[in-house]
Motif scaffolding. Structure first.
Motif, short mmCIF file in Angstrom:
data_model
loop_
_atom_site.label_atom_id
_atom_site.label_comp_id
_atom_site.label_asym_id
_atom_site.label_seq_id
_atom_site.Cartn_x
_atom_site.Cartn_y
_atom_site.Cartn_z
N LYS A 138 -68.81 23.35 19.09
CA LYS A 138 -70.26 23.54 19.23
C LYS A 138 -70.62 24.92 18.67
CE LYS A 138 -74.16 23.26 22.30
NZ LYS A 138 -74.71 22.90 23.59
N VAL A 139 -71.65 24.96 17.84
CA VAL A 139 -72.07 26.23 17.22
C VAL A 139 -73.27 26.78 17.99
CG1 VAL A 139 -72.82 27.37 15.10
CG2 VAL A 139 -71.26 25.40 14.97
N ILE A 140 -73.11 28.00 18.52
CA ILE A 140 -74.19 28.63 19.29
C ILE A 140 -74.57 29.96 18.64
CG2 ILE A 140 -74.91 29.54 21.55
CD1 ILE A 140 -72.82 27.75 22.88
N ALA A 141 -75.84 30.10 18.26
CA ALA A 141 -76.33 31.37 17.73
C ALA A 141 -76.87 32.21 18.89
CB ALA A 141 -77.43 31.11 16.71
N ILE A 142 -76.61 33.51 18.86
CA ILE A 142 -77.17 34.41 19.87
C ILE A 142 -78.22 35.24 19.12
CG2 ILE A 142 -76.73 36.33 21.46
CD1 ILE A 142 -74.03 33.78 20.76
N ALA A 143 -79.49 34.97 19.42
CA ALA A 143 -80.56 35.52 18.57
C ALA A 143 -81.72 36.08 19.36
CB ALA A 143 -81.07 34.42 17.64
N ASN A 144 -82.28 37.15 18.83
CA ASN A 144 -83.55 37.71 19.28
C ASN A 144 -83.87 38.80 18.26
OD1 ASN A 144 -85.73 39.01 20.50
ND2 ASN A 144 -84.94 38.65 22.56
N ARG A 186 -65.02 23.66 11.75
CA ARG A 186 -65.66 23.27 13.01
C ARG A 186 -64.73 22.53 13.97
NH1 ARG A 186 -71.99 21.85 13.41
NH2 ARG A 186 -71.29 21.33 15.49
N ASP A 187 -63.85 21.71 13.42
CA ASP A 187 -62.98 20.93 14.31
C ASP A 187 -61.78 21.73 14.82
OD1 ASP A 187 -61.84 21.11 11.85
OD2 ASP A 187 -61.17 19.01 11.73
N LYS A 188 -61.65 22.99 14.38
CA LYS A 188 -60.52 23.82 14.84
C LYS A 188 -60.87 24.63 16.10
CE LYS A 188 -57.97 23.58 10.76
NZ LYS A 188 -58.65 22.39 10.25
N TYR A 189 -62.14 24.66 16.45
CA TYR A 189 -62.60 25.51 17.56
C TYR A 189 -63.41 24.70 18.57
CZ TYR A 189 -61.13 29.36 14.61
OH TYR A 189 -60.37 30.21 13.84
N ASP A 190 -63.40 25.18 19.83
CA ASP A 190 -64.25 24.56 20.86
C ASP A 190 -65.68 25.08 20.74
OD1 ASP A 190 -62.18 23.05 22.25
OD2 ASP A 190 -61.38 25.02 22.80
N TYR A 191 -65.80 26.40 20.49
CA TYR A 191 -67.13 27.02 20.34
C TYR A 191 -67.10 28.01 19.20
CZ TYR A 191 -68.54 25.04 24.82
OH TYR A 191 -68.85 24.15 25.82
N ILE A 192 -68.19 28.01 18.42
CA ILE A 192 -68.37 29.00 17.36
C ILE A 192 -69.63 29.77 17.72
CG2 ILE A 192 -68.86 29.33 14.90
CD1 ILE A 192 -67.27 26.71 14.37
N LEU A 193 -69.48 31.08 17.95
CA LEU A 193 -70.61 31.91 18.37
C LEU A 193 -71.05 32.79 17.20
CD1 LEU A 193 -69.40 33.15 21.90
CD2 LEU A 193 -70.63 31.05 21.34
N ILE A 194 -72.34 32.83 16.93
CA ILE A 194 -72.84 33.64 15.81
C ILE A 194 -73.69 34.78 16.36
CG2 ILE A 194 -74.09 33.63 13.62
CD1 ILE A 194 -73.80 30.55 13.59
N ASP A 195 -73.26 36.02 16.07
CA ASP A 195 -74.04 37.19 16.47
C ASP A 195 -75.07 37.46 15.38
OD1 ASP A 195 -74.84 39.44 17.92
OD2 ASP A 195 -73.47 40.77 16.84
#
Length: 257
Positions: free
Chosen positions: A3-9, A116-125
């Motif tokens: 799952k790809v999650i962006a951390i944004a503001n 994508r299939d190698k990780y549980d979560y991908i976090l983008i700063d």
């Protein structure tokens, strides 16, 4: 499929990088395989995990430019189960260089497909702006975490960010969700902190994470040692907050998955 999650503001100083680094470390400790993508030219997430940013030869810049594959850019960190695609100050130039490329907002999404299939979560700063790099992050993400600091101008600019997310949902990424709003820099002794919490919960209700990140000296110290709060002081308030947040995200995703 990770799952790809962006951390944004687009507001600076709200705890974006602190959240990305420490959430990655907390999820890693909970035995999830994590890839952190540093998409901020300040490269604080990279240095916060012990990467010497001056030495970065292949990073987010080359991945967005498609002059290197994401696999070539991935570096292991000392944080258990956490890999990173580091950034370098040269990332600043990418906004200009991508401007006349076709499907420029999909560069990161395309690059991510091979891992994508190698990780549980991908976090983008994300960078504290709503430019092309952040647009790439939002286009490739499944969801967004929005950190909001418990201070006077907390809600300022939030409307603008939500509008941006809305247009990304309409034009580039119909599947983009809001993972949650995260209250940061909370000080229970301050009336202001408490009224911000109340205000945000009143407006956004279930979108707000139950976990609140408290103001904590150790959280501020950890990056200068190139460590996450989990490695720096696992018993600190900050470490406990981020472990709680990681558990809350895992629980939400298991319930919805």
């Amino acid at each position: 499929m990770g799952k790809v999650i962006a951390i944004a503001n687009q507001k600076g100083g709200v705890g974006k990088t602190t959240t990305t680094v420490n959430l990655a470390a907390a999820l890693g400790v909970l035995e999830k395989k994590i890839l952190l993508i540093d998409a901020d030219p300040q490269a604080n997430a990279s240095s916060g995990l012990g990467i010497d940013v001056e030495e970065v030869e292949i990073g987010t810049y080359q991945v967005l430019e498609h002059t290197a594959t994401i696999k070539e850019a991935i570096v292991a960190t000392s944080s258990p189960n956490v890999d990173i695609v580091p950034a370098h100050i040269d990332l600043v130039a990418i906004e200009i260089e991508l401007v006349d490329k076709s499907s420029r907002e999909n560069m990161l999404k395309t690059a991510l497909e091979e891992v994508r299939d190698k990780y549980d979560y991908i976090l983008i700063d994300c960078a504290p702006s709503l430019g092309l790099i952040t647009l790439n992050a939002l286009t490739s993400a499944d969801s967004v975490i929005i950190p909001i600091q418990c201070e006077y101008y907390a809600l300022e600019g939030l409307g603008k960010l939500l509008n941006t997310i809305n247009s990304v949902q309409k034009i580039h990424n119909t599947g983009l969700d809001i993972e949650g709003l995260l209250l940061t820099m909370y000080d229970s002794r301050l009336r202001l902190s408490n009224s911000v919490v109340k205000e945000v919960k009143k407006h956004f209700d279930t979108m707000v994470f139950k976990t609140i990140i408290q103001r904590n000296i150790k959280l501020g110290e950890a990056p200068s040692y190139g460590e996450s709060i989990i490695a720096y002081d696992a018993t600190s308030k900050g470490a406990i907050n981020y472990i709680n947040l990681a558990n809350e995200i895992l629980k939400r995703n298991e319930e919805n998955g």
